[in-house]
Enzyme design. Structure first.
Site, PDB file in Angstrom:
ATOM      1  N   ASN A   9       1.131  -0.953  -0.242  1.00  0.00           N
ATOM      2  CA  ASN A   9       0.391   0.291   0.042  1.00  0.00           C
ATOM      3  C   ASN A   9       1.233   0.809   0.174  1.00  0.00           C
ATOM      4  O   ASN A   9       1.127   1.852   1.057  1.00  0.00           O
ATOM      5  CB  ASN A   9      -0.635  -0.111   0.986  1.00  0.00           C
ATOM      6  CG  ASN A   9      -2.003   1.131   1.354  1.00  0.00           C
ATOM      7  OD1 ASN A   9      -1.530   2.328  -0.021  1.00  0.00           O
ATOM      8  ND2 ASN A   9      -2.787   1.435   2.631  1.00  0.00           N
ATOM      9  N   ARG A  91      -2.703  -1.659  -3.716  1.00  0.00           N
ATOM     10  CA  ARG A  91      -3.926  -1.255  -3.136  1.00  0.00           C
ATOM     11  C   ARG A  91      -3.895  -0.005  -4.157  1.00  0.00           C
ATOM     12  O   ARG A  91      -2.808   0.717  -3.820  1.00  0.00           O
ATOM     13  CB  ARG A  91      -3.929  -0.576  -1.447  1.00  0.00           C
ATOM     14  CG  ARG A  91      -4.700   0.426  -1.486  1.00  0.00           C
ATOM     15  CD  ARG A  91      -5.448   0.722  -0.277  1.00  0.00           C
ATOM     16  NE  ARG A  91      -5.872   1.292   0.025  1.00  0.00           N
ATOM     17  CZ  ARG A  91      -6.625   2.565   1.318  1.00  0.00           C
ATOM     18  NH1 ARG A  91      -5.800   2.544   1.960  1.00  0.00           N
ATOM     19  NH2 ARG A  91      -7.451   3.338   1.094  1.00  0.00           N
ATOM     20  N   HIS A 180     -13.273   2.973   0.242  1.00  0.00           N
ATOM     21  CA  HIS A 180     -13.225   2.182   1.684  1.00  0.00           C
ATOM     22  C   HIS A 180     -13.584   0.536   1.466  1.00  0.00           C
ATOM     23  O   HIS A 180     -14.520  -0.114   2.381  1.00  0.00           O
ATOM     24  CB  HIS A 180     -13.494   3.133   2.713  1.00  0.00           C
ATOM     25  CG  HIS A 180     -12.805   3.500   3.851  1.00  0.00           C
ATOM     26  ND1 HIS A 180     -13.627   5.068   4.605  1.00  0.00           N
ATOM     27  CD2 HIS A 180     -11.558   4.084   3.825  1.00  0.00           C
ATOM     28  CE1 HIS A 180     -12.863   6.151   4.608  1.00  0.00           C
ATOM     29  NE2 HIS A 180     -11.167   5.285   4.292  1.00  0.00           N
ATOM     30  N   ARG A 241     -10.650  15.969   7.080  1.00  0.00           N
ATOM     31  CA  ARG A 241     -11.763  16.057   6.050  1.00  0.00           C
ATOM     32  C   ARG A 241     -13.350  16.537   6.178  1.00  0.00           C
ATOM     33  O   ARG A 241     -14.222  16.590   7.397  1.00  0.00           O
ATOM     34  CB  ARG A 241     -11.588  15.388   5.075  1.00  0.00           C
ATOM     35  CG  ARG A 241     -10.410  14.585   3.762  1.00  0.00           C
ATOM     36  CD  ARG A 241     -11.234  13.252   2.884  1.00  0.00           C
ATOM     37  NE  ARG A 241      -9.879  12.661   2.839  1.00  0.00           N
ATOM     38  CZ  ARG A 241      -9.782  11.860   3.204  1.00  0.00           C
ATOM     39  NH1 ARG A 241     -10.694  10.812   3.461  1.00  0.00           N
ATOM     40  NH2 ARG A 241      -8.593  11.286   2.475  1.00  0.00           N
ATOM     41  N   ARG A 284      -8.514  10.334  21.048  1.00  0.00           N
ATOM     42  CA  ARG A 284      -8.703   9.749  22.020  1.00  0.00           C
ATOM     43  C   ARG A 284      -7.958  11.624  22.096  1.00  0.00           C
ATOM     44  O   ARG A 284      -8.581  12.099  24.213  1.00  0.00           O
ATOM     45  CB  ARG A 284      -7.050   9.056  21.897  1.00  0.00           C
ATOM     46  CG  ARG A 284      -7.671   7.792  21.966  1.00  0.00           C
ATOM     47  CD  ARG A 284      -6.424   7.133  21.531  1.00  0.00           C
ATOM     48  NE  ARG A 284      -5.696   7.141  20.065  1.00  0.00           N
ATOM     49  CZ  ARG A 284      -4.689   7.093  19.801  1.00  0.00           C
ATOM     50  NH1 ARG A 284      -4.349   5.509  20.002  1.00  0.00           N
ATOM     51  NH2 ARG A 284      -4.333   7.404  18.440  1.00  0.00           N
ATOM     52  N   GLU A 384      -8.380  -5.214   6.438  1.00  0.00           N
ATOM     53  CA  GLU A 384      -7.791  -4.805   4.411  1.00  0.00           C
ATOM     54  C   GLU A 384      -7.119  -5.296   4.016  1.00  0.00           C
ATOM     55  O   GLU A 384      -7.303  -5.790   2.982  1.00  0.00           O
ATOM     56  CB  GLU A 384      -8.312  -3.338   4.423  1.00  0.00           C
ATOM     57  CG  GLU A 384      -9.509  -2.558   4.729  1.00  0.00           C
ATOM     58  CD  GLU A 384      -8.735  -0.996   4.813  1.00  0.00           C
ATOM     59  OE1 GLU A 384      -8.931   0.198   4.167  1.00  0.00           O
ATOM     60  OE2 GLU A 384      -8.446  -0.328   6.044  1.00  0.00           O
TER      61      GLU A 384
HETATM   62  P1  AMP Z   1      -7.316   4.630  11.479  1.00  0.00           P
HETATM   63  O1  AMP Z   1      -7.753   5.757  10.725  1.00  0.00           O
HETATM   64  O2  AMP Z   1      -8.524   3.238  11.016  1.00  0.00           O
HETATM   65  O3  AMP Z   1      -6.086   3.590  11.779  1.00  0.00           O
HETATM   66  O4  AMP Z   1      -8.571   4.987  12.830  1.00  0.00           O
HETATM   67  C1  AMP Z   1      -7.034   6.367  13.078  1.00  0.00           C
HETATM   68  C2  AMP Z   1      -7.946   7.065  14.816  1.00  0.00           C
HETATM   69  O5  AMP Z   1      -8.692   5.842  14.989  1.00  0.00           O
HETATM   70  C3  AMP Z   1      -7.091   7.711  15.338  1.00  0.00           C
HETATM   71  O6  AMP Z   1      -6.295   9.221  14.412  1.00  0.00           O
HETATM   72  C4  AMP Z   1      -8.217   7.999  16.085  1.00  0.00           C
HETATM   73  O7  AMP Z   1      -8.841   9.092  16.439  1.00  0.00           O
HETATM   74  C5  AMP Z   1      -8.786   6.926  16.282  1.00  0.00           C
HETATM   75  N1  AMP Z   1      -8.976   6.067  17.214  1.00  0.00           N
HETATM   76  C6  AMP Z   1      -7.036   5.187  17.721  1.00  0.00           C
HETATM   77  N2  AMP Z   1      -7.587   4.408  18.747  1.00  0.00           N
HETATM   78  C7  AMP Z   1      -8.638   4.964  19.429  1.00  0.00           C
HETATM   79  C8  AMP Z   1      -9.605   4.827  21.014  1.00  0.00           C
HETATM   80  N3  AMP Z   1      -8.361   4.390  21.878  1.00  0.00           N
HETATM   81  N4  AMP Z   1      -9.916   5.470  20.715  1.00  0.00           N
HETATM   82  C9  AMP Z   1     -10.408   6.518  20.155  1.00  0.00           C
HETATM   83  N5  AMP Z   1     -10.415   6.842  19.400  1.00  0.00           N
HETATM   84  C10 AMP Z   1      -8.874   5.792  19.103  1.00  0.00           C
END
Ligand code: AMP
Length: 409
Positions: A9, A91, A180, A241, A284, A384
């Site tokens: 990717n 990807r 996605h 975004r 978070r 994915e």
């Molecule tokens: P992804 O793009 O699926 O890897 O998601 C990344 C985002 O998930 C991060 O920028 C956080 O906003 C959110 N995230 C990750 N861990 C947590 C958590 N324990 N609680 C809330 N949001 C989380």
């Protein structure tokens, strides 16, 4: 479905990879090359149960990044030569209306991916570079392009047509494509499996909430509506975004603030969303700020959850009968507050969360709704890379079967 697939990717300044054993559904190794093309780079190579191998070194381009990854495989294993690799899966963000399924890469496919850069200028060119580099590195293996848009090829015209002059669609590809797709495909199937029912019988709303976020209505395994549009900008509020905004904003800002369309486009993609409203694109951190009494962060979370709830309601209406709502992605899998807020008050629509289940932190797919909730609310960790590897092996199996057929050559 057997074999091991190297999933690649490529982002503009990164290269992620994962060696997947398809039959076991497991990753044997994975890694990330960061700051590709910048003066200082880093490669992190990981294997299950071992400390990650981190090397700081300049990675001037994606070819060097892939070479560094291969060196890490040699140093830390598993040895790729003995890994039983059957293919490399790539990807690719935008398949336009040309690719509705994964394809074996040849020169014509690579050209088409490049041509589709008009629709995805930030992603497709670098995806194509990754494919080129990997083809040179693994000339003996089949390379398969897996498109983020492909799962949404089943959208009906009523969902993919924008109400704009038809020439825009005809001449310039202006329509909804959705993104996605590998995640929505994986999660909708996993949700049906969790419910113990055939995919073809299950209607679900999949909420992929990560740094990018999208909602999809899936009817019997087919995407019938999705929140992202011609580009990944439309729909839900995301990390950086905006999601939905009135398109008249672009001309307005041009008139009153002298901002050019490129500038507004960049801002809507890179400095909007939670980052703009709360000062952070990490949920978070947003929660920490709310706990410290930050009103802007509190409003940002309300806006995020309100948008989500609107899409859930819309997709319940699109589907007519909904069996499951599945949360996935970094936020969807880990943030009970977002799940609770976005679904609060929807009992009349058949959605009843179980507070304790929702608050529990457990790995794997799980139910967070009450047993008597007509719509099952699930948390389904997405994968994915595994989905890409599965689709790749399924494509190769299909080719082999075709080649074995009488009359085929
Ligand atoms: P992804 O793009 O699926 O890897 O998601 C990344 C985002 O998930 C991060 O920028 C956080 O906003 C959110 N995230 C990750 N861990 C947590 C958590 N324990 N609680 C809330 N949001 C989380």
């Amino acid at each position: 479905m057997t074999g091991r697939v190297l999933v690649v990717n490529c982002g503009s300044s990164s290269l992620k990879y994962r060696l997947v054993d398809v039959a076991a559904g497991e990753a044997l190794a994975w890694g990330l090359a960061e700051r590709v093309g910048q003066p200082s780079g880093r490669l992190t190579h990981s294997r299950p149960g071992r400390p990650p191998d981190v090397v700081e070194q300049p990675l001037p381009d994606h070819a060097e990044a892939l070479a560094a990854a291969l060196a890490a495989f040699q140093r830390r294993g598993p040895a790729l030569a003995d890994a039983g690799l059957v293919a490399v899966a790539h990807r690719v963000v935008h398949g336009g209306d040309r690719f509705s399924a994964p394809v074996l890469v040849d020169d014509a496919v690579l050209r088409a991916i490049r041509e589709l850069a008009t629709l995805a200028p930030l992603h497709n060119p670098v995806n194509a570079v990754g494919i080129e580099v990997a083809r040179r590195t693994f000339p003996g293996l089949p390379h398969v392009a897996v498109f983020d848009t492909a799962f949404h090829a089943t959208l009906p015209p009523s969902a993919y047509t924008y109400a704009v002059p038809p020439q825009w669609a005809h001449d310039h590809g202006v329509r909804r494509y959705g993104f996605h797709g590998t995640s929505h495909a994986f999660v909708s199937r996993a949700a049906a499996e969790f419910l113990g029912r055939p995919v073809a019988e299950v209607n679900s709303v999949v909420l992929h909430l990560g740094n990018g976020a999208s909602a999809t209505a899936v009817a019997g395994g087919r995407s019938v509506d999705t929140s992202m549009g011609m580009t990944p900008l439309e729909g839900l509020v995301m990390g950086t975004r905006s999601g939905d905004v009135d398109p008249a904003v672009v001309a307005h800002l041009h008139r009153v603030a002298g901002l050019g369309p490129e500038e507004v486009d960049r801002a809507l993609n890179s400095s909007s969303g939670m980052l703009a409203l709360a000062g952070s694109n990490d949920l978070r951190e947003v929660h920490r700020r709310i706990a410290d009494g930050d009103d802007a962060a509190a409003l940002a979370l309300e806006v995020f959850c309100h948008r989500l709830r609107k899409y859930v309601g819309a997709y319940l209406a699109v589907l007519g009968r909904t069996d499951a709502i599945a949360f996935t992605g970094g936020i969807g899998e880990n943030d009970p507050v977002v799940r609770a807020r976005s679904l609060a008050g929807l009992e009349r629509l058949g959605i009843r969360l179980d507070e304790e289940r929702n608050a529990a932190r457990e790995p794997g797919a799980r139910r967070v709704s009450a047993d008597d909730s007509p719509v099952a609310v699930l948390v389904v960790p997405t994968d994915e890379e595994l989905e890409m590897a599965r689709q790749t092996v399924a494509l190769l199996d299909g080719h082999q079967r075709d080649e074995g057929r009488p009359g085929s050559q």
